[in-house]
Design a protein around this motif. Structure first.
Motif, PDB file in Angstrom:
ATOM      1  N   LEU A 164     122.211  18.435 111.618  1.00  0.00           N
ATOM      2  CA  LEU A 164     121.341  17.348 111.186  1.00  0.00           C
ATOM      3  C   LEU A 164     121.735  16.844 109.800  1.00  0.00           C
ATOM      4  CD1 LEU A 164     117.894  18.807 112.316  1.00  0.00           C
ATOM      5  CD2 LEU A 164     119.143  16.920 113.381  1.00  0.00           C
ATOM      6  N   PRO A 165     121.408  15.580 109.500  1.00  0.00           N
ATOM      7  CA  PRO A 165     121.678  15.079 108.146  1.00  0.00           C
ATOM      8  C   PRO A 165     120.821  15.821 107.126  1.00  0.00           C
ATOM      9  CG  PRO A 165     120.363  13.509 109.393  1.00  0.00           C
ATOM     10  CD  PRO A 165     120.805  14.552 110.369  1.00  0.00           C
ATOM     11  N   GLU A 166     121.059  15.566 105.862  1.00  0.00           N
ATOM     12  CA  GLU A 166     120.327  16.271 104.805  1.00  0.00           C
ATOM     13  C   GLU A 166     118.824  16.035 104.931  1.00  0.00           C
ATOM     14  OE1 GLU A 166     120.010  16.396  99.901  1.00  0.00           O
ATOM     15  OE2 GLU A 166     121.545  15.180 100.894  1.00  0.00           O
ATOM     16  N   LYS A 167     118.426  14.811 105.292  1.00  0.00           N
ATOM     17  CA  LYS A 167     117.021  14.483 105.516  1.00  0.00           C
ATOM     18  C   LYS A 167     116.853  13.997 106.944  1.00  0.00           C
ATOM     19  CE  LYS A 167     116.457  13.301 100.646  1.00  0.00           C
ATOM     20  NZ  LYS A 167     116.221  12.218  99.657  1.00  0.00           N
ATOM     21  N   PHE A 168     115.813  14.490 107.605  1.00  0.00           N
ATOM     22  CA  PHE A 168     115.655  14.244 109.037  1.00  0.00           C
ATOM     23  C   PHE A 168     114.180  14.157 109.392  1.00  0.00           C
ATOM     24  CE2 PHE A 168     116.497  18.663 107.896  1.00  0.00           C
ATOM     25  CZ  PHE A 168     115.301  19.256 108.249  1.00  0.00           C
ATOM     26  N   THR A 169     113.904  13.613 110.560  1.00  0.00           N
ATOM     27  CA  THR A 169     112.525  13.545 111.057  1.00  0.00           C
ATOM     28  C   THR A 169     112.275  14.726 111.993  1.00  0.00           C
ATOM     29  OG1 THR A 169     113.074  12.230 113.018  1.00  0.00           O
ATOM     30  CG2 THR A 169     112.642  11.025 110.956  1.00  0.00           C
ATOM     31  N   LEU A 170     111.012  15.014 112.232  1.00  0.00           N
ATOM     32  CA  LEU A 170     110.663  16.075 113.183  1.00  0.00           C
ATOM     33  C   LEU A 170     111.147  15.732 114.578  1.00  0.00           C
ATOM     34  CD1 LEU A 170     107.036  17.083 112.098  1.00  0.00           C
ATOM     35  CD2 LEU A 170     109.169  18.331 111.706  1.00  0.00           C
ATOM     36  N   LEU A 171     111.139  14.437 114.899  1.00  0.00           N
ATOM     37  CA  LEU A 171     111.597  14.004 116.224  1.00  0.00           C
ATOM     38  C   LEU A 171     113.090  14.281 116.390  1.00  0.00           C
ATOM     39  CD1 LEU A 171     110.500  12.710 118.793  1.00  0.00           C
ATOM     40  CD2 LEU A 171     111.203  10.484 117.896  1.00  0.00           C
ATOM     41  N   MET A 174     113.468  17.944 117.209  1.00  0.00           N
ATOM     42  CA  MET A 174     113.056  18.215 118.583  1.00  0.00           C
ATOM     43  C   MET A 174     114.118  17.748 119.577  1.00  0.00           C
ATOM     44  SD  MET A 174     109.530  17.168 120.575  1.00  0.00           S
ATOM     45  CE  MET A 174     110.091  15.535 121.097  1.00  0.00           C
ATOM     46  N   HIS A 175     114.664  16.553 119.353  1.00  0.00           N
ATOM     47  CA  HIS A 175     115.707  16.041 120.241  1.00  0.00           C
ATOM     48  C   HIS A 175     116.951  16.930 120.196  1.00  0.00           C
ATOM     49  CE1 HIS A 175     113.488  12.673 121.498  1.00  0.00           C
ATOM     50  NE2 HIS A 175     113.690  11.884 120.456  1.00  0.00           N
ATOM     51  N   LEU A 176     117.261  17.476 119.023  1.00  0.00           N
ATOM     52  CA  LEU A 176     118.405  18.369 118.882  1.00  0.00           C
ATOM     53  C   LEU A 176     118.257  19.585 119.791  1.00  0.00           C
ATOM     54  CD1 LEU A 176     120.984  19.375 117.296  1.00  0.00           C
ATOM     55  CD2 LEU A 176     119.379  20.512 115.754  1.00  0.00           C
ATOM     56  N   TYR A 177     117.079  20.219 119.733  1.00  0.00           N
ATOM     57  CA  TYR A 177     116.853  21.405 120.550  1.00  0.00           C
ATOM     58  C   TYR A 177     116.772  21.059 122.036  1.00  0.00           C
ATOM     59  CZ  TYR A 177     116.408  24.658 116.705  1.00  0.00           C
ATOM     60  OH  TYR A 177     116.689  25.464 115.634  1.00  0.00           O
ATOM     61  N   GLU A 178     116.197  19.926 122.364  1.00  0.00           N
ATOM     62  CA  GLU A 178     116.133  19.516 123.767  1.00  0.00           C
ATOM     63  C   GLU A 178     117.530  19.286 124.331  1.00  0.00           C
ATOM     64  OE1 GLU A 178     111.879  17.267 124.478  1.00  0.00           O
ATOM     65  OE2 GLU A 178     113.510  16.091 123.570  1.00  0.00           O
ATOM     66  N   GLU A 179     118.381  18.632 123.555  1.00  0.00           N
ATOM     67  CA  GLU A 179     119.733  18.313 124.015  1.00  0.00           C
ATOM     68  C   GLU A 179     120.581  19.564 124.203  1.00  0.00           C
ATOM     69  OE1 GLU A 179     123.408  16.024 124.674  1.00  0.00           O
ATOM     70  OE2 GLU A 179     121.273  15.874 125.151  1.00  0.00           O
ATOM     71  N   ILE A 180     120.526  20.464 123.243  1.00  0.00           N
ATOM     72  CA  ILE A 180     121.361  21.662 123.320  1.00  0.00           C
ATOM     73  C   ILE A 180     120.873  22.619 124.402  1.00  0.00           C
ATOM     74  CG2 ILE A 180     122.128  23.720 122.070  1.00  0.00           C
ATOM     75  CD1 ILE A 180     122.169  22.037 119.531  1.00  0.00           C
ATOM     76  N   LEU A 181     119.549  22.799 124.481  1.00  0.00           N
ATOM     77  CA  LEU A 181     118.989  23.751 125.437  1.00  0.00           C
ATOM     78  C   LEU A 181     118.791  23.161 126.827  1.00  0.00           C
ATOM     79  CD1 LEU A 181     116.319  25.430 123.121  1.00  0.00           C
ATOM     80  CD2 LEU A 181     118.596  26.290 123.718  1.00  0.00           C
ATOM     81  N   GLY A 182     118.826  21.823 126.929  1.00  0.00           N
ATOM     82  CA  GLY A 182     118.646  21.187 128.227  1.00  0.00           C
ATOM     83  C   GLY A 182     117.236  21.331 128.763  1.00  0.00           C
ATOM     84  N   ILE A 183     116.237  21.269 127.870  1.00  0.00           N
ATOM     85  CA  ILE A 183     114.839  21.417 128.274  1.00  0.00           C
ATOM     86  C   ILE A 183     114.017  20.289 127.660  1.00  0.00           C
ATOM     87  CG2 ILE A 183     115.002  23.929 128.453  1.00  0.00           C
ATOM     88  CD1 ILE A 183     113.586  24.094 125.733  1.00  0.00           C
ATOM     89  N   GLU A 184     112.802  20.158 128.149  1.00  0.00           N
ATOM     90  CA  GLU A 184     111.855  19.218 127.553  1.00  0.00           C
ATOM     91  C   GLU A 184     110.829  20.021 126.763  1.00  0.00           C
ATOM     92  OE1 GLU A 184     108.695  15.688 128.849  1.00  0.00           O
ATOM     93  OE2 GLU A 184     110.178  16.432 130.272  1.00  0.00           O
TER      94      GLU A 184
END
Length: 239
Positions: A164-171, A174-184
């Protein structure tokens, strides 16, 4: 030649002189997509195929320095996470001995556009993990293993924030973990648990130049992250 010298010579001849290859799986998270850097390579038939970024250990080089040089060659920056996976053995195309490759996986947090502006290589492409095709068997095994390790490690540590960039949103998190883990992921549970961990902190800034309501920007809590790195986490956001 005495028997001792003969034995030493026979023993030394048993060791392989095949060069050791270093193969790097380089990840980047762009938008909502996890991507891997692949390099165009011409095979013996003259066909262009993609392969992982790689190089052989040169005289005077080490395993670690070779891996870091691969990152600098293709990324052109020093801001990356790099970790060794393991050694992989595979049949040698030129001898009856087994060739050895040492795999690494890296995470680059700079935006793809920034990377491409710093170093342009027409033989390099960033491809989504669900769009990769045509890798040779050796590199497919290393890629699959690196994805398995990434999925395991982001569920028990904060290494995912290296994408992630130095500053990021909570969304974005969440999208990072969804994409890597393949879950919703359940959005409300995710927000509650990530904030309870005290792993991130409010940067007192919001998104700019967006068409939707500007979201808060967060950054990693370095002090808390150092403390949390001493124990295993549980990123189970759906419970």
């Amino acid at each position: 030649m005495d028997k001792g010298d003969e034995k030493r010579n026979n023993t030394s001849n048993q060791y392989s002189t095949n060069p050791i290859e270093i193969d790097c799986v380089i990840f980047n998270f762009e938008g909502e997509s996890l991507k891997v850097l692949l390099v165009k390579h011409k095979d013996n038939q003259g066909n262009l195929n993609f392969e992982l970024a790689n190089d052989y250990i040169k005289e005077g080089g080490t395993i670690s320095s070779t891996a870091q040089n691969i990152l600098k060659k293709y990324i052109g920056i020093d801001n990356f996470f790099l970790e060794q996976l393991k050694a992989f053995g595979y049949p040698s195309p030129s001898s009856c001995q087994e060739d050895i490759s040492i795999g690494y996986y890296a995470m680059v947090k700079k935006d793809i556009e920034d990377i491409e502006n710093e170093i342009f290589n027409p033989n390099v492409a960033w491809i989504g993990i669900n769009e990769i095709a045509g890798l040779n068997d050796k590199h497919k095994v290393i890629l699959d293993y690196s994805l398995k390790e990434l999925r395991k490690n982001i569920c028990k540590s904060a290494i995912g924030f290296n994408l992630l960039p130095e500053k990021f949103t909570l969304l974005q998190v969440m999208h990072l973990y969804e994409e890597i883990l393949g879950i919703e992921i359940n959005k409300s549970n995710f927000r509650r648990k990530i904030l309870q961990m005290d792993l991130i902190q409010d940067s007192n800034q919001k998104e700019e130049a967006v068409s939707h309501r500007a979201a808060k920007l967060y950054r990693i809590n370095l002090q808390q992250n150092e403390m949390l790195s001493q124990r295993e986490l549980n990123f189970n956001f759906n419970s």
